[in-house]
Structure formats: C-alpha cells, structure tokens
Design a protein around this motif. Sequence first.
Motif, PDB file in Angstrom:
ATOM      1  N   SER A  83       0.830  -1.207   0.000  1.00  0.00           N
ATOM      2  CA  SER A  83       0.000   0.000   0.000  1.00  0.00           C
ATOM      3  C   SER A  83       0.862   1.254   0.000  1.00  0.00           C
ATOM      4  O   SER A  83       0.431   2.308   0.459  1.00  0.00           O
ATOM      5  CB  SER A  83      -0.947  -0.015   1.199  1.00  0.00           C
ATOM      6  N   ARG A 102      -2.035  -1.578  -3.860  1.00  0.00           N
ATOM      7  CA  ARG A 102      -3.425  -1.800  -3.441  1.00  0.00           C
ATOM      8  C   ARG A 102      -4.284  -0.594  -3.816  1.00  0.00           C
ATOM      9  O   ARG A 102      -3.923   0.542  -3.517  1.00  0.00           O
ATOM     10  CB  ARG A 102      -3.520  -2.038  -1.936  1.00  0.00           C
ATOM     11  N   PRO A 103      -5.432  -0.822  -4.446  1.00  0.00           N
ATOM     12  CA  PRO A 103      -6.279   0.296  -4.905  1.00  0.00           C
ATOM     13  C   PRO A 103      -6.983   1.048  -3.780  1.00  0.00           C
ATOM     14  O   PRO A 103      -7.522   2.113  -4.015  1.00  0.00           O
ATOM     15  CB  PRO A 103      -7.291  -0.377  -5.829  1.00  0.00           C
ATOM     16  N   GLN A 104      -6.962   0.529  -2.556  1.00  0.00           N
ATOM     17  CA  GLN A 104      -7.590   1.233  -1.437  1.00  0.00           C
ATOM     18  C   GLN A 104      -6.811   2.492  -1.078  1.00  0.00           C
ATOM     19  O   GLN A 104      -7.298   3.344  -0.355  1.00  0.00           O
ATOM     20  CB  GLN A 104      -7.670   0.324  -0.194  1.00  0.00           C
ATOM     21  N   ASN A 105      -5.613   2.622  -1.588  1.00  0.00           N
ATOM     22  CA  ASN A 105      -4.776   3.770  -1.299  1.00  0.00           C
ATOM     23  C   ASN A 105      -5.338   5.009  -1.999  1.00  0.00           C
ATOM     24  O   ASN A 105      -5.651   4.949  -3.182  1.00  0.00           O
ATOM     25  CB  ASN A 105      -3.356   3.487  -1.783  1.00  0.00           C
ATOM     26  N   PRO A 106      -5.454   6.147  -1.308  1.00  0.00           N
ATOM     27  CA  PRO A 106      -6.008   7.355  -1.924  1.00  0.00           C
ATOM     28  C   PRO A 106      -5.219   7.849  -3.144  1.00  0.00           C
ATOM     29  O   PRO A 106      -5.771   8.480  -4.026  1.00  0.00           O
ATOM     30  CB  PRO A 106      -5.959   8.396  -0.808  1.00  0.00           C
ATOM     31  N   TYR A 108      -3.837   5.932  -5.376  1.00  0.00           N
ATOM     32  CA  TYR A 108      -3.770   4.872  -6.390  1.00  0.00           C
ATOM     33  C   TYR A 108      -4.002   5.407  -7.808  1.00  0.00           C
ATOM     34  O   TYR A 108      -3.243   5.094  -8.723  1.00  0.00           O
ATOM     35  CB  TYR A 108      -4.778   3.750  -6.090  1.00  0.00           C
ATOM     36  N   PRO A 124      -3.720  -3.877  -9.485  1.00  0.00           N
ATOM     37  CA  PRO A 124      -4.412  -3.584  -8.232  1.00  0.00           C
ATOM     38  C   PRO A 124      -4.356  -4.731  -7.219  1.00  0.00           C
ATOM     39  O   PRO A 124      -4.717  -4.550  -6.064  1.00  0.00           O
ATOM     40  CB  PRO A 124      -5.849  -3.326  -8.681  1.00  0.00           C
ATOM     41  N   GLN A 125      -3.940  -5.913  -7.666  1.00  0.00           N
ATOM     42  CA  GLN A 125      -3.841  -7.056  -6.753  1.00  0.00           C
ATOM     43  C   GLN A 125      -2.815  -8.046  -7.274  1.00  0.00           C
ATOM     44  O   GLN A 125      -2.440  -8.001  -8.441  1.00  0.00           O
ATOM     45  CB  GLN A 125      -5.184  -7.756  -6.596  1.00  0.00           C
TER      46      GLN A 125
END
Length: 171
Positions: A83, A102-106, A108, A124-125
Amino acid sequence: MLTENRPLFSYSSASIRYVCVHDLAGARMALQVADQAGYAGCVGLLSPQGAVAFMGVGWWQALVSAVAESASRTFVHVLDCGSSPAGALMALRCGQQAAILRPQNPQYEAVSALYAQQKAELLPQRPSSFNFIMPLSGISSLVGYFAHGYCQHQHPENNVPDTRQKKDCSI
C-alpha cells in the motif's frame, strides 16, 4: 539480458505463470524448473507481498539483474509495493515496468496514471502464483505447477493462502 522488463499487457494474463520468489536461488530455480518441465509460456517472477517496504526497489532490481545474467529463457517480473505509493513511484523511477499497489490507497489513481504515462503496468492485486519457498523439497510441486497449472490462491475473506492444489488458476 533475457529479462522482459516491459508492460505485462503485451502478454495474455493466462499465458504467464507467476512464481513468488524470495531470493536469488529460488528465482533461478523457478526458471530452471520451468525449462525442465517443458513449459513454453511466459514465466513471471513475483516479489513477496509488500516487498518494497522491507526489501526495497534496489534489492528487487539487483535480484532480477542477477537472474537475467544466467537465465536461459525470457521472463517478466513484478514488484509488490503493498500500500506504498512512494514505493511504487520509486520503482517506476528506477525502471520497473510492472508493480502492484493496493487500490484502497487514496493516491492509487494518480500513481496508476503515472504508470500508464510511462507505458508501465500497475496491478491492483497480486496475480495467482506459486509461492516458492526453499528448501528444494518444493521443487516437485513447482514442476507440477509448470507442467499442469496447479497454483496457490489467496482466500478472499481472511487473506490467508489456500494451499490446496487446484487446476483452475484464473482468479
């Protein structure tokens, strides 16, 4: 140098068999076993999960360069940045053409746009892979992976590897 440090989109994702490698010996062994198993597709070397944070971009670049010096086949390689957008940007600046963030990162989307601008690929994974951890007792399983397509999957609910051998590796 036989490494293919170019975007993964030049390959069909089904034609790459990824092996998560933890050291130089494991990376060399993965390529050697692919040859011995008669695997004609593309081999992808995948760093351990979040490796950019605890091993660094320089470590991965040195490992890949050392593998390429003695490799008898082409391969692609992907650095897992977990991340860390800073790690993903450092990897891109050092010439890494494929990384995972990780796409949860602002950040990304911004990092992804920079990768696209450089014609590099940001995943993304983690792709399905065989997690090759020495000792060499795992070689027979690795042969099965290249010869028959068996792989390990991550269980989506608890993020723990599902080590049951499966034929369908297209998550």
